[in-house]
Scaffold this motif. Structure first.
Motif, PDB file in Angstrom:
ATOM      1  N   MET A  14       0.829  -1.216   0.000  1.00 33.97           N
ATOM      2  CA  MET A  14       0.000   0.000   0.000  1.00 33.97           C
ATOM      3  C   MET A  14       0.856   1.256   0.000  1.00 33.97           C
ATOM      4  SD  MET A  14      -3.054  -0.736  -0.313  1.00 33.97           S
ATOM      5  CE  MET A  14      -3.864  -2.329  -0.270  1.00 33.97           C
ATOM      6  N   GLU A  35      10.032   2.435   6.850  1.00 32.86           N
ATOM      7  CA  GLU A  35       9.706   1.005   6.922  1.00 32.86           C
ATOM      8  C   GLU A  35      10.572   0.386   8.013  1.00 32.86           C
ATOM      9  OE1 GLU A  35       7.481  -1.367   5.655  1.00 32.86           O
ATOM     10  OE2 GLU A  35       8.638  -2.471   7.167  1.00 32.86           O
ATOM     11  N   SER A  43       5.783  -8.407   7.307  1.00 35.22           N
ATOM     12  CA  SER A  43       4.765  -7.628   6.593  1.00 35.22           C
ATOM     13  C   SER A  43       3.716  -8.572   6.017  1.00 35.22           C
ATOM     14  CB  SER A  43       5.413  -6.849   5.450  1.00 35.22           C
ATOM     15  OG  SER A  43       6.595  -6.227   5.900  1.00 35.22           O
ATOM     16  N   SER A  44       2.502  -8.101   5.904  1.00 41.59           N
ATOM     17  CA  SER A  44       1.433  -8.961   5.388  1.00 41.59           C
ATOM     18  C   SER A  44       1.614  -9.263   3.906  1.00 41.59           C
ATOM     19  CB  SER A  44       0.073  -8.284   5.596  1.00 41.59           C
ATOM     20  OG  SER A  44      -0.118  -8.037   6.966  1.00 41.59           O
ATOM     21  N   THR A  45       2.153  -8.307   3.168  1.00 41.43           N
ATOM     22  CA  THR A  45       2.203  -8.481   1.712  1.00 41.43           C
ATOM     23  C   THR A  45       2.884  -9.791   1.287  1.00 41.43           C
ATOM     24  OG1 THR A  45       2.106  -6.096   1.430  1.00 41.43           O
ATOM     25  CG2 THR A  45       2.910  -7.376  -0.461  1.00 41.43           C
ATOM     26  N   GLY A  51      -4.464 -13.870  -4.051  1.00 39.09           N
ATOM     27  CA  GLY A  51      -5.674 -14.084  -4.853  1.00 39.09           C
ATOM     28  C   GLY A  51      -6.213 -12.773  -5.404  1.00 39.09           C
ATOM     29  N   VAL A 178       8.814   4.184  13.022  1.00 43.36           N
ATOM     30  CA  VAL A 178       8.146   5.383  13.528  1.00 43.36           C
ATOM     31  C   VAL A 178       7.554   5.042  14.890  1.00 43.36           C
ATOM     32  CG1 VAL A 178       6.146   6.900  13.177  1.00 43.36           C
ATOM     33  CG2 VAL A 178       7.637   6.314  11.238  1.00 43.36           C
ATOM     34  N   MET A 343      -4.323  -7.080  -1.643  1.00 40.23           N
ATOM     35  CA  MET A 343      -3.549  -7.221  -2.883  1.00 40.23           C
ATOM     36  C   MET A 343      -4.384  -6.840  -4.092  1.00 40.23           C
ATOM     37  SD  MET A 343      -0.527  -7.846  -2.086  1.00 40.23           S
ATOM     38  CE  MET A 343       0.005  -7.710  -3.785  1.00 40.23           C
ATOM     39  N   GLN A 344      -5.670  -7.214  -4.054  1.00 35.49           N
ATOM     40  CA  GLN A 344      -6.491  -6.928  -5.233  1.00 35.49           C
ATOM     41  C   GLN A 344      -6.991  -5.485  -5.244  1.00 35.49           C
ATOM     42  OE1 GLN A 344      -9.329 -10.169  -4.791  1.00 35.49           O
ATOM     43  NE2 GLN A 344      -8.544 -10.118  -2.722  1.00 35.49           N
TER      44      GLN A 344
HETATM   45  C1  LIG Z   1      -2.346 -15.141   5.075  1.00 35.28           C
HETATM   46  C2  LIG Z   1      -2.831 -13.981   4.262  1.00 35.28           C
HETATM   47  C3  LIG Z   1      -3.472 -14.224   3.047  1.00 35.28           C
HETATM   48  C4  LIG Z   1      -3.924 -13.155   2.265  1.00 35.28           C
HETATM   49  N1  LIG Z   1      -4.495 -13.419   1.054  1.00 35.28           N
HETATM   50  C5  LIG Z   1      -4.880 -12.389   0.263  1.00 35.28           C
HETATM   51  C6  LIG Z   1      -5.399 -12.646  -1.043  1.00 35.28           C
HETATM   52  O1  LIG Z   1      -5.526 -13.779  -1.468  1.00 35.28           O
HETATM   53  N2  LIG Z   1      -5.742 -11.579  -1.798  1.00 35.28           N
HETATM   54  C7  LIG Z   1      -5.626 -10.283  -1.353  1.00 35.28           C
HETATM   55  O2  LIG Z   1      -5.982  -9.361  -2.090  1.00 35.28           O
HETATM   56  N3  LIG Z   1      -5.126 -10.021  -0.122  1.00 35.28           N
HETATM   57  C8  LIG Z   1      -4.758 -11.033   0.690  1.00 35.28           C
HETATM   58  N4  LIG Z   1      -4.256 -10.786   1.932  1.00 35.28           N
HETATM   59  C9  LIG Z   1      -4.246  -9.398   2.419  1.00 35.28           C
HETATM   60  C10 LIG Z   1      -3.087  -8.599   1.847  1.00 35.28           C
HETATM   61  O3  LIG Z   1      -1.900  -9.335   1.931  1.00 35.28           O
HETATM   62  C11 LIG Z   1      -2.965  -7.294   2.646  1.00 35.28           C
HETATM   63  O4  LIG Z   1      -4.214  -6.620   2.652  1.00 35.28           O
HETATM   64  C12 LIG Z   1      -1.917  -6.364   2.056  1.00 35.28           C
HETATM   65  O5  LIG Z   1      -0.700  -7.023   1.861  1.00 35.28           O
HETATM   66  C13 LIG Z   1      -1.732  -5.176   2.995  1.00 35.28           C
HETATM   67  O6  LIG Z   1      -0.646  -4.401   2.543  1.00 35.28           O
HETATM   68  P1  LIG Z   1      -0.092  -3.255   3.477  1.00 35.28           P
HETATM   69  O7  LIG Z   1       0.958  -2.550   2.726  1.00 35.28           O
HETATM   70  O8  LIG Z   1      -1.246  -2.477   4.029  1.00 35.28           O
HETATM   71  O9  LIG Z   1       0.500  -4.046   4.748  1.00 35.28           O
HETATM   72  P2  LIG Z   1       1.973  -4.655   4.983  1.00 35.28           P
HETATM   73  O10 LIG Z   1       2.428  -5.454   3.831  1.00 35.28           O
HETATM   74  O11 LIG Z   1       1.951  -5.314   6.311  1.00 35.28           O
HETATM   75  O12 LIG Z   1       2.868  -3.346   5.049  1.00 35.28           O
HETATM   76  C14 LIG Z   1       2.810  -2.483   6.168  1.00 35.28           C
HETATM   77  C15 LIG Z   1       4.244  -2.149   6.522  1.00 35.28           C
HETATM   78  O13 LIG Z   1       4.276  -1.189   7.557  1.00 35.28           O
HETATM   79  C16 LIG Z   1       5.459  -1.425   8.320  1.00 35.28           C
HETATM   80  N5  LIG Z   1       5.280  -0.736   9.599  1.00 35.28           N
HETATM   81  C17 LIG Z   1       4.320  -0.993  10.534  1.00 35.28           C
HETATM   82  N6  LIG Z   1       4.455  -0.137  11.574  1.00 35.28           N
HETATM   83  C18 LIG Z   1       5.506   0.660  11.285  1.00 35.28           C
HETATM   84  C19 LIG Z   1       6.134   1.729  11.978  1.00 35.28           C
HETATM   85  N7  LIG Z   1       5.683   2.128  13.171  1.00 35.28           N
HETATM   86  N8  LIG Z   1       7.217   2.319  11.422  1.00 35.28           N
HETATM   87  C20 LIG Z   1       7.671   1.910  10.189  1.00 35.28           C
HETATM   88  N9  LIG Z   1       7.104   0.894   9.495  1.00 35.28           N
HETATM   89  C21 LIG Z   1       6.039   0.290  10.026  1.00 35.28           C
HETATM   90  C22 LIG Z   1       5.484  -2.941   8.436  1.00 35.28           C
HETATM   91  O14 LIG Z   1       6.769  -3.407   8.730  1.00 35.28           O
HETATM   92  C23 LIG Z   1       5.005  -3.365   7.044  1.00 35.28           C
HETATM   93  O15 LIG Z   1       6.070  -3.641   6.170  1.00 35.28           O
HETATM   94  C24 LIG Z   1      -3.766 -11.816   2.732  1.00 35.28           C
HETATM   95  C25 LIG Z   1      -3.120 -11.574   3.941  1.00 35.28           C
HETATM   96  C26 LIG Z   1      -2.646 -12.647   4.706  1.00 35.28           C
HETATM   97  C27 LIG Z   1      -1.952 -12.363   5.996  1.00 35.28           C
END
Ligand SMILES: Cc1cc2nc3c(=O)[nH]c(=O)nc-3n(C[C@H](O)[C@H](O)[C@H](O)COP(=O)(O)OP(=O)(O)OC[C@H]3O[C@@H](n4cnc5c(N)ncnc54)[C@H](O)[C@@H]3O)c2cc1C
Length: 387
Positions: A14, A35, A43-45, A51, A178, A343-344
């Motif tokens: 994101m 980060e 990280s969740s990604t 999917g 942060v 992801m989607q």
């Molecule tokens: C098991 C599983 C299966 C999934 N399957 C799907 C799927 O099939 N299709 C789909 O669309 N989505 C799926 N998702 C959801 C999808 O992966 C997430 O919605 C998406 O990756 C979120 O992205 P993000 O960047 O918000 O979060 P993240 O990838 O978690 O990125 C957030 C980042 O913020 C950083 N961070 C946090 N706090 C701080 C701080 N205080 N200071 C600095 N950095 C910080 C973290 O280290 C992290 O890297 C799934 C998730 C999981 C866990």
């Protein structure tokens, strides 16, 4: 004094998509992404199943994923750097919700809404399911909802594609945590890092995934979100399937797809909220395996080769994202709460939030339904197709 025009907390898919899109549409100020996890280990990604589906029950989710799917189809070429394609291994093998007799009427309703938005979804009979998965046990199934355009991709590569392109366009990534966003009365003024360093910025975007809710709480803005553990198991099968699987959701909620020659499978178990990455193999052996073996006889003989847990940023109010600016804390933006469908939505969210910041309004997709204020206004986005 350390200053930036925009600070993004969280460099996952994101944060990186928002950073890239800000530059792409012309924002030329200083953008810093903080980060805390340089290897993106937790990280969740990278822990996602990847999917990609348009099979939703609300217009905003259908529009977001339809937009994102078009972007993913072109991603290797449009995000190439120095002629090197940004490969994301997007396999358009389809997405399939299997249905019992009781579930079918609701899937038919969903299908007609999806068609209004141009999604080529189809309701299939149980016999037609066998054309897609010849080995499927259809004894207790009445049919399914299928979209051939959908499928799955490699989430880590998508994130890297956005990150590398953001960096190419001058976005700075700083691998530090942060501690808190800093505020002055009704506006944000920057962030303070865990090492004590202070950065000033008039815009701070909370893209901190499952940890974002804690950052928001620290500045007095609670969100209806909690981190929720979700597990994935990968296994070998003794007898290969005749065809490559779509991402298939069993009526019980257990999902599975191919990952090369292996099978990747997950399930939204009942679990306590919190930051927890423990893998419980009993979930697979006691709950998921019997369901898998019942659905496809080839899944009776399996060998688990990998398993991991990741975090949903789970929206307890309506399971959907919270995107946009805060109505009274000036300069505070967020993209959180994606539950299992970030992801989607990442391409659509990235362009949307960038437009809101740069032009002051959404242009590509109106993301207003996902605004923060919807909770107080009791105008929830109730999505039935949640995995
Ligand atoms: C098991 C599983 C299966 C999934 N399957 C799907 C799927 O099939 N299709 C789909 O669309 N989505 C799926 N998702 C959801 C999808 O992966 C997430 O919605 C998406 O990756 C979120 O992205 P993000 O960047 O918000 O979060 P993240 O990838 O978690 O990125 C957030 C980042 O913020 C950083 N961070 C946090 N706090 C701080 C701080 N205080 N200071 C600095 N950095 C910080 C973290 O280290 C992290 O890297 C799934 C998730 C999981 C866990």
């Amino acid at each position: 004094m350390k200053t930036a025009d925009i600070i993004i907390v969280g460099g996952g898919v994101m944060g990186s998509s928002v950073a890239f899109h800000l530059r792409k549409i012309g924002f030329d100020g200083r953008i810093v992404v903080f980060e805390k996890d340089p290897l993106y280990e937790f990280s969740s990604t990278p822990r996602s199943a990847g999917g990609i589906r348009q099979l939703y029950t609300t217009p905003i989710n259908i529009q977001l994923s339809r937009y994102s799917l078009q972007i993913y189809k072109q991603f290797p070429e449009t995000m190439a750097i120095d002629g090197e394609p940004a490969e994301i291994h997007f396999r358009q093998n389809g997405y399939l919700f299997l249905a019992t007799k009781e579930m079918l009427p609701s899937l038919k309703k969903q299908c007609s809404l999806q068609k209004q938005y141009g999604v080529p979804s189809q309701v299939l009979s149980s016999q037609e399911l066998l054309d897609i998965i010849p080995e499927l046990n259809i004894n207790d199934l009445a049919g399914g909802l299928y979209c051939h355009e959908d499928g799955y991709l490699d989430p880590y590569s998508v994130m890297q594609g956005y990150k590398k392109n953001a960096q190419r366009l001058g976005v700075e990534y700083i691998y530090k945590e942060v501690e808190t966003i800093t505020t002055d009365e009704s506006k944000v003024i920057g962030v303070r890092l865990v090492d004590g360093t202070v950065y000033h910025a008039s815009i701070v975007i909370n893209c901190a995934g499952a940890w974002g809710v804690y950052l928001s709480e620290k500045i007095g803005i609670p969100l209806p979100i909690h981190p929720l553990k979700r597990q994935i198991f990968q296994f070998d099968i003794a007898t290969p399937l005749k065809k490559e699987l779509p991402l298939t959701i069993d009526p019980t909620g257990v999902y599975f797809r191919h990952e090369g020659s292996k099978i990747l499978s997950g399930f939204s178990e009942d679990t306590k909220p919190g930051i927890d990455f423990t893998v419980t193999r009993s979930l697979f052996y006691e709950q998921m395996w019997p369901i898998l073996a019942h659905r496809i006889p080839n899944f009776e003989a399996v060998k688990v080769t990998a398993a991991w847990a990741g975090l949903y940023s789970f929206n307890t109010a309506d399971h959907n994202a919270i995107i946009g600016k805060h109505p009274s804390l000036h300069g505070y933006y967020m993209a959180l709460g994606f539950s299992g469908h970030g992801m989607q939505q990442a391409p659509g969210v990235g362009i949307g939030l960038a437009e809101l910041i740069y032009y002051g309004k959404y242009k590509t997709i109106d993301l207003t339904p996902l605004r923060f204020e919807r909770f107080a206004e009791n105008d929830l986005v109730l999505e039935d197709a949640v995995v």
